[in-house]
Every structure is written in structure tokens, then in C-alpha cells.
Design an enzyme around this catalytic site. Structure first.
Site, PDB file in Angstrom:
ATOM      1  CG  HIS A  55      -1.796   1.185   1.380  1.00  0.00           C
ATOM      2  ND1 HIS A  55      -3.120   1.168   1.019  1.00  0.00           N
ATOM      3  CD2 HIS A  55      -1.569   2.445   1.830  1.00  0.00           C
ATOM      4  CE1 HIS A  55      -3.656   2.359   1.253  1.00  0.00           C
ATOM      5  NE2 HIS A  55      -2.730   3.148   1.743  1.00  0.00           N
ATOM      6  CD  GLU A  56       1.562   3.601   3.711  1.00  0.00           C
ATOM      7  OE1 GLU A  56       1.791   4.714   3.195  1.00  0.00           O
ATOM      8  OE2 GLU A  56       0.498   3.343   4.306  1.00  0.00           O
ATOM      9  CG  HIS A  91       0.319   6.392  -0.357  1.00  0.00           C
ATOM     10  ND1 HIS A  91      -0.664   7.208  -0.868  1.00  0.00           N
ATOM     11  CD2 HIS A  91      -0.283   5.664   0.622  1.00  0.00           C
ATOM     12  CE1 HIS A  91      -1.813   6.975  -0.228  1.00  0.00           C
ATOM     13  NE2 HIS A  91      -1.613   6.041   0.676  1.00  0.00           N
ATOM     14  CD  GLU A 129      -5.839   5.456   0.652  1.00  0.00           C
ATOM     15  OE1 GLU A 129      -4.866   6.218   0.827  1.00  0.00           O
ATOM     16  OE2 GLU A 129      -6.026   4.454   1.351  1.00  0.00           O
TER      17      GLU A 129
HETATM   18 MG    MG Z   1      -3.127   5.409   2.248  1.00  0.00          MG
END
Ligand code: MG
Length: 501
Positions: free
Chosen positions: A271-272, A275, A301
Site C-alpha cells: 500500500h505505502e 503512495h 489513495e
Molecule cells: Mg493510504
């Protein structure tokens, strides 16, 4: 430098960018200070760090409010034949300046003070699972938030200027329309999934313990597979995983570990990574400019969710690392690809938002949206909030929190005076499915690309269609520009239907 001239050819834009550079530098240093605060800073450093960051923020404010800069922006605005980047420069900087101009410094100071006290009370309330400890703080924060909305100004709803801070251009009208489009279909999908004959609300791998050092190594191996650039990033540990974006050549990520449930550090890392790559694949020509970072929270996101859900939870990725997974712990040595895939993708109505799956996640956001809107409309009293929370969970997910810690007190946002933020989580997840649809139309299935070393092709597609644009467009205009279609929940609903129904 030549290329930069092409994006910002006018003398006045060049002058503005020069004035912006010290603002950029302050932001960069605040980002670094923030990363350090959340990773390695000794606890005793908190007070001085707060002071230093507060001072740096007020320097930024002073720089933004310089009359000369505002005049220059007006001049650029009135200039004919601007490039899209020059137009965006005016848009982004004027938004910042308006924000600073509209909120009196005394009000901001009072708001921040109330929010810090609110966070302490919230922590205490959560620890004791006692809403009454937080009640007065929340009431005051709602009052101040309504005052903030008045200062910022709005036409239809006090929630409008609040959501606009996080998702540029969005209003209650847009949110209502969006949430209504997913509310019933998702509720029905959850019902379909949970009433299947072979539906299991638990998975044996959830409780399997893992070896911490091996898991850390595995995370690095996954990052290596994703072509993580160690020159431009690093992975550390933090209680609440986050990404610190400083520049395209230094954006750092974090993950978290516990004793069991290796899905958590795995998905958090990927997830990160999403980003991070959004920032690292940004346009170097936009570096040091106000356009040189990811645009809205929803778009950010959409990148983290893209990597987490479509790559991180995918069968080919699990298959690739199955031997490593089996070595993580005794209870994992016989795990198969299908076991892990089921575990990574199980749907289960649950109480905690951050642990929710792809399908039920949106219900958690819907509940928060309904409640925070009702609070700001004064249709819901603070005293009635815990009960309203519980009955919404019962109504939407068929479960009732056993206490407030696992219910209304679980998230930090309201205690910080942050209203209007939650919807961006759902919007981003929905947008990720729209990117998936158009990416697969262009370059084929993500699963095939992951299986056949096509990760770079995925990165490249997202770079070209999302990352490279920085803040040049807001969410709606970026989607339109890159896919030719408007933002829509139909891509998410199709994807979830196909995967889970
Ligand atoms: Mg996030």
C-alpha cells in the site's frame, strides 16, 4: 532548465516559481521532521519538534501572504496564452493563499489548541472505552469546525468547504450521488457473499505466527520485485504505516509488524509503496514547484489501493513468494497459494475500518460520512453519537460494537478536528478500479503482467496517466484527461462483482 521554461515560459511564472522555492524548502524540512517524529525521534523531542514545525509553518504562511506574490499571481492569471502548467500554478497557489487569508490566525491557534487537547482526551477515552471523556472535546471541535466552514465560505452546505480541502472541487452533492451509487449494490454484494454455503468468517492463517526477521526480509524481497529504488526510498517501521514524500528522489515508506497475521505487514508495505511510487515517478521538471507532488488525497489513495489490492493481494504475487511464506513460521509451512489467496481476499463484516476488506471497507466510510454530516447539520447530537454509530453498524454490516473503543472511538480523525477526510478513502479505492479498467484495456491483465515480469509496464502506464501530472489536474480533470471518462463507481462495482459474486 530549458524544459522547465517550456512548461512555464512566461517571465512572471518564472518569478513566481522563484518566490515559491523557499516555501518548498520549508515543506521539505517539515516532511523530513515529520518522518523522523514518527520513526526514530526520542519521545522527549516532541515538544521542541512541535514548536519548530509550528514556526516553519508560520514562515510558509508569511511567504504565501506576501503582497508581491499575490500581485504576481494576478498578473499571471490575466496573461493570455498560458500553458496548462501556468494555469495550474495559479489555481494551486491561489487556493493556498485563499485558505490562509480566510482563516484568522487567532482562530487557527484556537482550533489547533482544541485539536491537540482533543487528541489527548480521545486517546484516554479510547483506552478506557469511555466516550464521556471525549464528549465535550468533540462538541467543541464540531462548533469550531462549523465556524471554520463559515470563514471558508460555502453556498449550500457547511461540509462543502471541508471536503474541498481534501478533494478539490467536491461537494456534498457529489458525495451524496457517489455514495448512493455504491450503498445498495455493496450491501447486496455483502449479503450474497456471506450467505454462500461455503462462506467462512474466519481463516486459519489469520492466527498463524510469523518470524519477524524473516517477514522483514520478505517485505524487502517483495519491494525488490516491485522494482523499489533504494536510492530514492527506504522502508522503516511505524505503529501507523505512512509515507513521507519529500521529493521525487526521496520518498520514504513504513510498515508495521505484530506476532501473527502476516497479511498486515505485507499489504501495508505494498500500500505505502503505491503512495511512494506516485511521488517518485513524478515529473522532475515540476520539482520545486507547487505542482510537483501528488494531487488530491483521493488520487493518492487510488495509487496505494491499486498496488495493495490488484498486485499485493493477487494470486501471481502470492505464488511467486509462496516458498518464503511457508518459511515464515511453523503454522505456515503447508500453506498453499490458494490458502493464502483466500486469506488475503476474505470478505467479512467487521468492526474496525483499518482491518476491513475490499468490499466492506466502503460501508465503514459510508457510516462515517453519514454521521459527520449529520453532526455538522446539527441533526445528530454529540450525546447520541455512540448509539447512532452502533445502530448504523448493525444496519449496514449486521454487527454491533461491544464497546466504544471498538466503535465510535476507533479513529483519530474527529479528535484532530478533521471532518471531510473519510470520503477520500472510499473515492480513492473506487478510482483505483477505474485505473485498472483502462490500464488493462491498454496493456493487458494485471495478473498476467505480474506473472510475466511486467511490473515496469504497470509502473509506466501509471506514470504516464497519473504520476507525471503532479498537481496539474484535480481528480475529476485528471480522470477525464487520462481515460476520457468521468469518475464513476461502475468500474469498482463491476470489479467487485466479478471477483466476489
Ligand atoms: Mg493510504
Amino acid at each position: 532548465m530549458k524544459a522547465k521554461m517550456k512548461k512555464f515560459p512566461s517571465k512572471i511564472a518564472q518569478k513566481i516559481l522563484k518566490q515559491y522555492k523557499p516555501i518548498w524548502a520549508q515543506k521539505y524540512l517539515i516532511g523530513l521532521a515529520d518522518w523522523d517524529l514518527n520513526t526514530y525521534m526520542p519521545e522527549g523531542g516532541a515538544k521542541a519538534r512541535g514548536e519548530a514545525v509550528g514556526q516553519a509553518e508560520s514562515i510558509i504562511q508569511q511567504k504565501y501572504l506576501q503582497p508581491e506574490l499575490q500581485k504576481d499571481l494576478d498578473r499571471l492569471q490575466n496573461l493570455e496564452n498560458k500553458t496548462i502548467y501556468e494555469k495550474a500554478l495559479v489555481r494551486v497557489m491561489k487556493r493556498e493563499i485563499e485558505h490562509y487569508k480566510k482563516l484568522p490566525p487567532e482562530f487557527v491557534a484556537e482550533f489547533n489548541r482544541t485539536a491537540s487537547e482533543g487528541q489527548i482526551a480521545w486517546r484516554n477515552a479510547k483506552k478506557n472505552s469511555d466516550f464521556s471523556i471525549f464528549r465535550d472535546h468533540l462538541a467543541k471541535l464540531i462548533k469550531l469546525t462549523l465556524e471554520k466552514a463559515e470563514y471558508l465560505g460555502y453556498k449550500n452546505h457547511p461540509y462543502d468547504p471541508l471536503i474541498d480541502e481534501f478533494e478539490e472541487g467536491w461537494t456534498v452533492k457529489d458525495l451524496d450521488k457517489y455514495f448512493e451509487s455504491i450503498r445498495t449494490p455493496l450491501k447486496e454484494l455483502i449479503k450474497t457473499i456471506t450467505s454462500k454455503k461455503d462462506y467462512k468468517p474466519e481463516h486459519k492463517l489469520e492466527k498463524a505466527k510469523y518470524d519477524l526477521e524473516k517477514m522483514k526480509r520478505l517485505n524487502h524481497k517483495i519491494l525488490e520485485f516491485l522494482k523499489f529504488n533504494k536510492n530514492y526510498s527506504r522502508l522503516d517501521t511505524a505503529p501507523h504505516p505512512f509515507t513521507s514524500e519529500m521529493t521525487t528522489t526521496d520518498t520514504r515508506i513504513t510498515t508495521r509488524y505484530s506476532e501473527a497475521d502476516f497479511r498486515a505487514p505485507w499489504t501495508a508495505t505494498v500500500h505505502e509503496f503505491g503512495h511512494m511510487i506516485y511521488e517518485v515517478q513524478g515529473d522532475p521538471e515540476l520539482e520545486y514547484t507547487p505542482l510537483g507532488e501528488g494531487t488530491t488525497l483521493g488520487v493518492h489513495e487510488s495509487q496505494s489501493r491499486f498496488y495493495e489490492n490488484f498486485i499485493g493481494r493477487s494470486k501471481p504475487l502470492i505464488e511467486k513468494f509462496l516458498p518464503d511464506i511457508q518459511k515464515l513460521g511453523k503454522q505456515l509451512q503447508n500453506a498453499t497459494t490458494d490458502d493464502v489467496f483466500d486469506y488475503f481476499n476474505m470478505v467479512r463484516p467487521s468492526l474496525i475500518r483499518v482491518e476491513a476488506d475490499e468490499v466492506t471497507y466502503h460501508m465503514h466510510i459510508l457510516i462515517r460520512y453519514d454521521l459527520e454530516k449529520a453532526l455538522l447539520e446539527r441533526k445528530l447530537k454529540v450525546d447520541d453519537l455512540p448509539e447512532a454509530w452502533n445502530s448504523k453498524y448493525e444496519e449496514s454490516l449486521g454487527i454491533t460494537p461491544p464497546n466504544d473503543a471498538r466503535g465510535v472511538l476507533q479513529d483519530i480523525h474527529w479528535s484532530m478536528g478533521v471532518f471531510g477526510y473519510f470520503p477520500t478513502y472510499s473515492i480513492g479505492t473506487t478510482l483505483s478500479a477505474q485505473w485498472k479498467h483502462f490500464l488493462e484495456k491498454d496493456i493487458g491483465s494485471i495478473n498476467d503482467l505480474v506473472s510475466n515480469n511486467g511490473i515496469s509496464q504497470i509502473h509506466d502506464w501509471l506514470k504516464k496517466n497519473v504520476h507525471i501530472h503532479g498537481k496539474t489536474y484535480d481528480l475529476n480533470n485528471l480522470v477525464k484527461f487520462s481515460t476520457g471518462s468521468d469518475f464513476s463507481s461502475k468500474f469498482l462495482l463491476n470489479y467487485l462483482q466479478k471477483k466476489y459474486a
